[in-house]
Design an enzyme around this catalytic site. Structure first.
Site, PDB file in Angstrom:
ATOM      1  N   GLY A  64       7.495  -6.605  -6.920  1.00  0.00           N
ATOM      2  CA  GLY A  64       6.675  -7.465  -7.771  1.00  0.00           C
ATOM      3  C   GLY A  64       5.803  -6.708  -8.769  1.00  0.00           C
ATOM      4  O   GLY A  64       6.076  -5.552  -9.105  1.00  0.00           O
ATOM      5  N   GLY A 124       0.832  -1.210   0.000  1.00  0.00           N
ATOM      6  CA  GLY A 124       0.000   0.000   0.000  1.00  0.00           C
ATOM      7  C   GLY A 124       0.863   1.255   0.000  1.00  0.00           C
ATOM      8  O   GLY A 124       2.084   1.190  -0.165  1.00  0.00           O
ATOM      9  N   MET A 143       5.021 -21.974  -2.657  1.00  0.00           N
ATOM     10  CA  MET A 143       4.529 -20.707  -3.184  1.00  0.00           C
ATOM     11  C   MET A 143       4.031 -20.883  -4.622  1.00  0.00           C
ATOM     12  O   MET A 143       4.423 -21.829  -5.298  1.00  0.00           O
ATOM     13  CB  MET A 143       5.636 -19.648  -3.181  1.00  0.00           C
ATOM     14  CG  MET A 143       6.025 -19.168  -1.813  1.00  0.00           C
ATOM     15  SD  MET A 143       7.115 -20.299  -1.039  1.00  0.00           S
ATOM     16  CE  MET A 143       8.550 -20.061  -1.984  1.00  0.00           C
ATOM     17  N   GLY A 144       3.248 -19.920  -5.070  1.00  0.00           N
ATOM     18  CA  GLY A 144       2.692 -19.946  -6.423  1.00  0.00           C
ATOM     19  C   GLY A 144       1.243 -19.513  -6.375  1.00  0.00           C
ATOM     20  O   GLY A 144       0.342 -20.337  -6.294  1.00  0.00           O
ATOM     21  N   TYR A 158       7.128 -19.554   4.380  1.00  0.00           N
ATOM     22  CA  TYR A 158       7.799 -18.383   4.969  1.00  0.00           C
ATOM     23  C   TYR A 158       9.289 -18.635   5.170  1.00  0.00           C
ATOM     24  O   TYR A 158      10.103 -17.726   5.051  1.00  0.00           O
ATOM     25  CB  TYR A 158       7.121 -17.962   6.279  1.00  0.00           C
ATOM     26  CG  TYR A 158       5.882 -17.150   6.009  1.00  0.00           C
ATOM     27  CD1 TYR A 158       5.980 -15.834   5.543  1.00  0.00           C
ATOM     28  CD2 TYR A 158       4.618 -17.700   6.170  1.00  0.00           C
ATOM     29  CE1 TYR A 158       4.851 -15.098   5.251  1.00  0.00           C
ATOM     30  CE2 TYR A 158       3.478 -16.969   5.879  1.00  0.00           C
ATOM     31  CZ  TYR A 158       3.596 -15.664   5.423  1.00  0.00           C
ATOM     32  OH  TYR A 158       2.478 -14.931   5.124  1.00  0.00           O
ATOM     33  N   MET A 159       9.633 -19.908   5.444  1.00  0.00           N
ATOM     34  CA  MET A 159      11.060 -20.232   5.609  1.00  0.00           C
ATOM     35  C   MET A 159      11.797 -20.034   4.296  1.00  0.00           C
ATOM     36  O   MET A 159      12.925 -19.538   4.264  1.00  0.00           O
ATOM     37  CB  MET A 159      11.211 -21.682   6.060  1.00  0.00           C
ATOM     38  CG  MET A 159      10.793 -21.884   7.482  1.00  0.00           C
ATOM     39  SD  MET A 159      10.996 -23.576   7.967  1.00  0.00           S
ATOM     40  CE  MET A 159      12.761 -23.731   7.852  1.00  0.00           C
ATOM     41  N   ILE A 160      11.136 -20.407   3.187  1.00  0.00           N
ATOM     42  CA  ILE A 160      11.793 -20.291   1.879  1.00  0.00           C
ATOM     43  C   ILE A 160      11.970 -18.821   1.507  1.00  0.00           C
ATOM     44  O   ILE A 160      13.022 -18.406   1.025  1.00  0.00           O
ATOM     45  CB  ILE A 160      10.978 -21.038   0.793  1.00  0.00           C
ATOM     46  CG1 ILE A 160      10.988 -22.542   1.084  1.00  0.00           C
ATOM     47  CG2 ILE A 160      11.528 -20.747  -0.594  1.00  0.00           C
ATOM     48  CD1 ILE A 160      10.130 -23.377   0.159  1.00  0.00           C
ATOM     49  N   ASP A 210       7.712 -16.397  -7.477  1.00  0.00           N
ATOM     50  CA  ASP A 210       6.894 -17.353  -8.237  1.00  0.00           C
ATOM     51  C   ASP A 210       7.337 -17.522  -9.693  1.00  0.00           C
ATOM     52  O   ASP A 210       6.792 -18.355 -10.402  1.00  0.00           O
ATOM     53  CB  ASP A 210       5.419 -16.901  -8.264  1.00  0.00           C
ATOM     54  CG  ASP A 210       4.797 -16.924  -6.890  1.00  0.00           C
ATOM     55  OD1 ASP A 210       5.410 -17.491  -5.975  1.00  0.00           O
ATOM     56  OD2 ASP A 210       3.689 -16.363  -6.735  1.00  0.00           O
TER      57      ASP A 210
HETATM   58  P1  ATP Z   1       4.431  -9.325  -4.383  1.00  0.00           P
HETATM   59  O1  ATP Z   1       3.039  -9.525  -4.885  1.00  0.00           O
HETATM   60  O2  ATP Z   1       5.436 -10.178  -5.104  1.00  0.00           O
HETATM   61  O3  ATP Z   1       4.579  -9.424  -2.911  1.00  0.00           O
HETATM   62  P2  ATP Z   1       4.018  -6.642  -5.286  1.00  0.00           P
HETATM   63  O4  ATP Z   1       4.960  -5.591  -5.748  1.00  0.00           O
HETATM   64  O5  ATP Z   1       3.012  -7.110  -6.291  1.00  0.00           O
HETATM   65  O6  ATP Z   1       4.907  -7.829  -4.739  1.00  0.00           O
HETATM   66  P3  ATP Z   1       2.041  -5.226  -3.734  1.00  0.00           P
HETATM   67  O7  ATP Z   1       1.845  -5.195  -2.257  1.00  0.00           O
HETATM   68  O8  ATP Z   1       0.907  -5.629  -4.589  1.00  0.00           O
HETATM   69  O9  ATP Z   1       3.309  -6.177  -3.953  1.00  0.00           O
HETATM   70  O10 ATP Z   1       2.524  -3.782  -4.237  1.00  0.00           O
HETATM   71  C1  ATP Z   1       3.707  -3.164  -3.748  1.00  0.00           C
HETATM   72  C2  ATP Z   1       3.590  -1.673  -3.805  1.00  0.00           C
HETATM   73  O11 ATP Z   1       3.156  -1.237  -5.089  1.00  0.00           O
HETATM   74  C3  ATP Z   1       2.597  -1.112  -2.789  1.00  0.00           C
HETATM   75  O12 ATP Z   1       3.223  -0.037  -2.139  1.00  0.00           O
HETATM   76  C4  ATP Z   1       1.400  -0.677  -3.622  1.00  0.00           C
HETATM   77  O13 ATP Z   1       0.788   0.480  -3.098  1.00  0.00           O
HETATM   78  C5  ATP Z   1       2.024  -0.379  -4.979  1.00  0.00           C
HETATM   79  N1  ATP Z   1       1.082  -0.671  -6.060  1.00  0.00           N
HETATM   80  C6  ATP Z   1       0.423  -1.830  -6.258  1.00  0.00           C
HETATM   81  N2  ATP Z   1      -0.372  -1.754  -7.355  1.00  0.00           N
HETATM   82  C7  ATP Z   1      -0.209  -0.500  -7.854  1.00  0.00           C
HETATM   83  C8  ATP Z   1      -0.774   0.223  -8.966  1.00  0.00           C
HETATM   84  N3  ATP Z   1      -1.650  -0.354  -9.804  1.00  0.00           N
HETATM   85  N4  ATP Z   1      -0.380   1.500  -9.156  1.00  0.00           N
HETATM   86  C9  ATP Z   1       0.501   2.087  -8.319  1.00  0.00           C
HETATM   87  N5  ATP Z   1       1.059   1.464  -7.259  1.00  0.00           N
HETATM   88  C10 ATP Z   1       0.718   0.197  -7.014  1.00  0.00           C
HETATM   89 MG    MG Z   2       1.968  -8.930  -6.490  1.00  0.00          MG
END
Ligand code: ATP
Ligand code: MG
Length: 475
Positions: A192, A168, A266-267, A379-381, A223
């Protein structure tokens, strides 16, 4: 196509098409700035690089997405080859770089951080590198930390992220205000799919404001579900560590009567870890992944197969990816549709659900006592440091990102395409996730190795064969 650099930028992805040849190019800072700063690359005088035969990557070098093509078929999509350029866009003493990590943990994040810092400093002489703490919100709610080769020297030996992370909190305006206020001109973003979407917003906003800021994304996903790229960092480490859990389950179930081991890996949407861990182990009887719907009851179902295996061998091991069978669990659990701080739907825990189902089926319905051993090593991985091959891989990713940003590319991500490192437009890795192809050769190898049911009815098998016969390439 080197003239492409001078074209006014129209969209994040520029395409140069020459009949059968497509270049999916990455934006360059000179696309939207009138002056074209260019300085000799400091690697010209570098002791390490002076011995390299072709030190610099030519602007003309591209990497082909398809390496197996028929003689007369189109050459298809290409990406710019990554690596140091003869001229750089930034004077090293004027660079102020920052690094941020967002989203979940994955082995190798610290190695990427370390190698960006050391790469910028050792190769280009950049000294002003800031760490943004706790993800995107750290831009506007935290002080920065100064990163030097000395500070990051040992961090690759630790799991997690040295800069910490969060979900977030992505506020594009506040983040770009902060980048401008602090005079940052290179932003390295490790995370990600959500993080890379956020990186695309930062790139677009910086471009809109005419800021001279290079935005580089280093996609992170344990993943291995990043599109275009061969694989993501941390994946090898995860598959290797998963072997320990599978091995433990196998030892347990071999030692008892009717032992049933379940290992959850995971996946969320892609079953690559489960598939590769199964192929690597050879102790797995059945691998369940999100892409391949399975069913429990009836002919060709999971229960029937498990009973056969138990009667044959006296024990069995199942590997299940966390995203598999979600529709079944959702039908029985009330917590469906909960979301995390980034808005991602929380997965329901399929591991305990499957363990209970199998236990009930054998003990109550079949009156056949079993010894259930359930292992959840996820979580360990996630938390371990990266292994040797991932360490090397992370170094290459970090160096490619540094070379790209120094050369003035922006809105790009890095990664190997058919084992050659390339610059890939961010949008290419956010628009689609890579999933296991049920019609591809790797899944067929897995089915051949475990002899498990394909859970595909005979009608569907015909469709699959049709699709297979149309495919030109299959990895
Ligand atoms: P993972 O899913 O592998 O844990 P992720 O990068 O997908 O990694 P998220 O928690 O979905 O993890 O997003 C990481 C950050 O990217 C957060 O700070 C979130 O606010 C921001 N974010 C997610 N989606 C958007 C988007 N569509 N536009 C702008 N910022 C985004
Ligand atoms: Mg993600």
């Amino acid at each position: 196509f080197s003239r492409l650099n001078r074209r006014p930028i129209a969209a994040a992805v520029q395409q140069s098409q020459n009949d059968d040849f497509v270049l999916e190019d990455v934006p360059h800072l000179t696309n939207f700035l009138p002056d074209l700063p260019s300085y000799p690359n400091p690697l010209h005088g570098s002791q390490a690089y002076s011995i390299v035969k072709n030190t610099f990557v030519s602007q003309e070098d591209v990497v082909a997405q398809n390496i197996v093509i028929r003689k007369d078929s189109p050459r298809g999509i290409h990406f710019r080859r990554a690596g140091p350029r003869e001229k750089v866009y930034f004077k090293p003493e004027e660079v102020r770089a920052c690094i941020v990590t967002c989203g979940g943990l994955c082995p190798g994040i610290n190695t990427v951080i370390r190698e960006i810092v050391c790469g910028l400093n050792n190769m280009y002489g950049v000294e002003d590198i800031l760490g943004i703490e706790e993800g995107y919100r750290g831009f506007y709610s935290k002080n920065t930390v100064r990163l030097t080769p000395k500070v990051v020297n040992h961090i690759h030996k630790r799991g997690g992220t040295f800069l910490r992370t969060s979900r977030g909190g992505h506020d594009t305006q506040k983040i770009v205000d902060n980048i401008a206020d602090r005079g940052i001109n290179q932003v390295y973003i490790i995370g990600g799919d959500g993080t890379q979407r956020g990186a695309a917003c930062i790139y677009e906003e910086a471009q809109k404001r005419g800021l001279q800021v290079a935005v580089a994304g280093i996609p992170k996903t344990i993943d291995n579900d990043i599109a275009v790229k061969d694989k993501s960092f941390g994946f090898d480490t995860a598959v290797e560590e998963a072997q320990r859990a599978i091995n433990a389950a196998h030892v347990e179930v071999e030692s008892v009567e009717n032992g049933v081991g379940i290992v959850k890996l995971m996946g969320r949407y892609s079953g690559f870890i489960a598939m590769f861990a199964t192929l690597a182990s050879r102790d797995v009887d059945c691998c369940l992944i999100p892409e391949s719907p399975f069913y429990l009851e009836g002919r060709g179902g999971l229960y029937e197969f498990l009973e056969e295996r138990l009667k044959e061998n006296g024990h069995l091991v199942i590997v299940i990816a966390e995203g598999a069978g979600q529709e079944y669990v959702a039908a029985e659990v009330s917590a469906a549709n909960e979301k995390d701080a980034s808005g991602n739907r929380l997965l329901l825990d399929v591991g305990p659900w499957l363990s209970d189902k199998i236990k009930d089926h054998f003990t109550k319905t079949r009156k056949m006592p079993i010894n259930m051993k359930y292992i959840d090593p996820t979580y360990m991985i996630r938390a371990i440091p990266s292994n040797a091959s991932d360490n090397i891989y992370c170094t290459l990713l970090a160096h490619s990102a540094v070379h790209g940003a120094m050369a003035g590319y922006t809105g790009f991500t890095v990664g190997p395409v058919n084992s050659r490192h390339a610059y890939i437009p961010i949008s290419r890795v956010t628009e689609k996730q890579k999933t296991v192809e049920l019609t591809g050769r790797m899944w067929a190898r897995l089915l051949a190795s475990t002899n498990q049911p394909s859970f595909i009815s005979s009608d569907l098998e015909e469709v699959v064969q049709d699709i297979n016969s149309m495919n030109i390439t299959s990895k």
